[in-house]
Design an enzyme around this catalytic site. Structure first.
Site, short mmCIF file in Angstrom:
data_model
loop_
_atom_site.label_atom_id
_atom_site.label_comp_id
_atom_site.label_asym_id
_atom_site.label_seq_id
_atom_site.Cartn_x
_atom_site.Cartn_y
_atom_site.Cartn_z
N CYS A 12 71.72 19.99 122.78
CA CYS A 12 71.43 19.73 124.19
C CYS A 12 71.30 18.24 124.48
O CYS A 12 71.38 17.82 125.63
CB CYS A 12 70.14 20.44 124.61
SG CYS A 12 70.26 22.24 124.51
N HIS A 16 76.94 16.79 128.16
CA HIS A 16 77.66 18.03 128.44
C HIS A 16 77.35 18.45 129.87
O HIS A 16 76.61 17.77 130.57
CB HIS A 16 77.25 19.13 127.45
CG HIS A 16 75.83 19.56 127.59
ND1 HIS A 16 74.77 18.85 127.06
CD2 HIS A 16 75.27 20.63 128.22
CE1 HIS A 16 73.64 19.47 127.34
NE2 HIS A 16 73.91 20.55 128.06
N HIS A 18 77.22 21.96 132.94
CA HIS A 18 77.15 23.39 133.22
C HIS A 18 77.63 23.66 134.65
O HIS A 18 77.52 22.80 135.51
CB HIS A 18 75.70 23.89 133.15
CG HIS A 18 75.03 23.63 131.85
ND1 HIS A 18 75.23 24.38 130.73
CD2 HIS A 18 74.14 22.66 131.49
CE1 HIS A 18 74.49 23.92 129.74
NE2 HIS A 18 73.83 22.87 130.17
N HIS A 55 78.61 17.99 140.76
CA HIS A 55 79.59 17.05 140.19
C HIS A 55 79.01 15.66 139.95
O HIS A 55 79.73 14.66 140.04
CB HIS A 55 80.86 16.99 141.04
CG HIS A 55 81.74 18.18 140.85
ND1 HIS A 55 81.50 19.38 141.45
CD2 HIS A 55 82.86 18.36 140.11
CE1 HIS A 55 82.43 20.24 141.09
NE2 HIS A 55 83.25 19.65 140.27
N GLU A 111 72.09 28.29 133.46
CA GLU A 111 73.04 27.33 132.90
C GLU A 111 74.32 28.04 132.50
O GLU A 111 75.39 27.46 132.49
CB GLU A 111 72.44 26.64 131.67
CG GLU A 111 71.38 25.61 132.01
CD GLU A 111 70.98 24.77 130.80
OE1 GLU A 111 71.26 25.15 129.65
OE2 GLU A 111 70.36 23.72 131.04
ZN ZN Z 1 72.69 21.63 129.24
#
Ligand code: ZN
Length: 121
Positions: A12, A16, A18, A55, A111
């Site tokens: 985590c 990254h 989601h 975004h 998520e």
């Molecule tokens: Zn995450």
């Protein structure tokens, strides 16, 4: 939304993102002509709060990436907490309650399709 959570382990902690899913529940105590509040009026209040992060890359305000993204001219958002799903659920819940003045009672923030947080008061 992109993020990382350095307090939640190596996976985590990496950069990254989601496709978050948010579901809100409200409790109204008055009806006029069989209607509490139009869904479209609820959307007008809640969508700007939720889509503010759409975004964007979200960082804890003291994350060293803030300086790097600023130097690179990248747009991002910051919050005063780790960007965990739990913290995001509570943050959005309180913004809808306090800024939106809506009688929110519960929020689900997912998520993924199988990993979600439920926060309720
Ligand atoms: Zn995450």
């Amino acid at each position: 939304m992109g993020h990382r959570n350095k307090q939640a382990g190596e996976k985590c902690g990496r950069l990254h993102g989601h496709t978050y899913d948010v579901v809100c529940e409200f409790k109204f105590f008055k009806m006029t002509n069989g209607v509490t509040m139009l869904f479209s009026d609820i959307d007008k209040i809640t969508e700007p709060i939720i889509k503010e992060y759409d975004h964007y890359f979200l960082l804890k305000e003291d994350d060293p990436l803030v300086e790097l993204l600023t130097l690179a001219g990248e747009k991002y958002k910051t919050v005063p907490f780790e960007t965990s799903a739990e913290n995001m659920a509570i943050w959005i819940f309180n913004r809808i309650k306090n800024e939106g003045k809506l009688p929110i009672t519960r929020i689900e923030l997912g998520e993924t399709k199988t990993s979600k947080i439920i926060y309720e008061e």
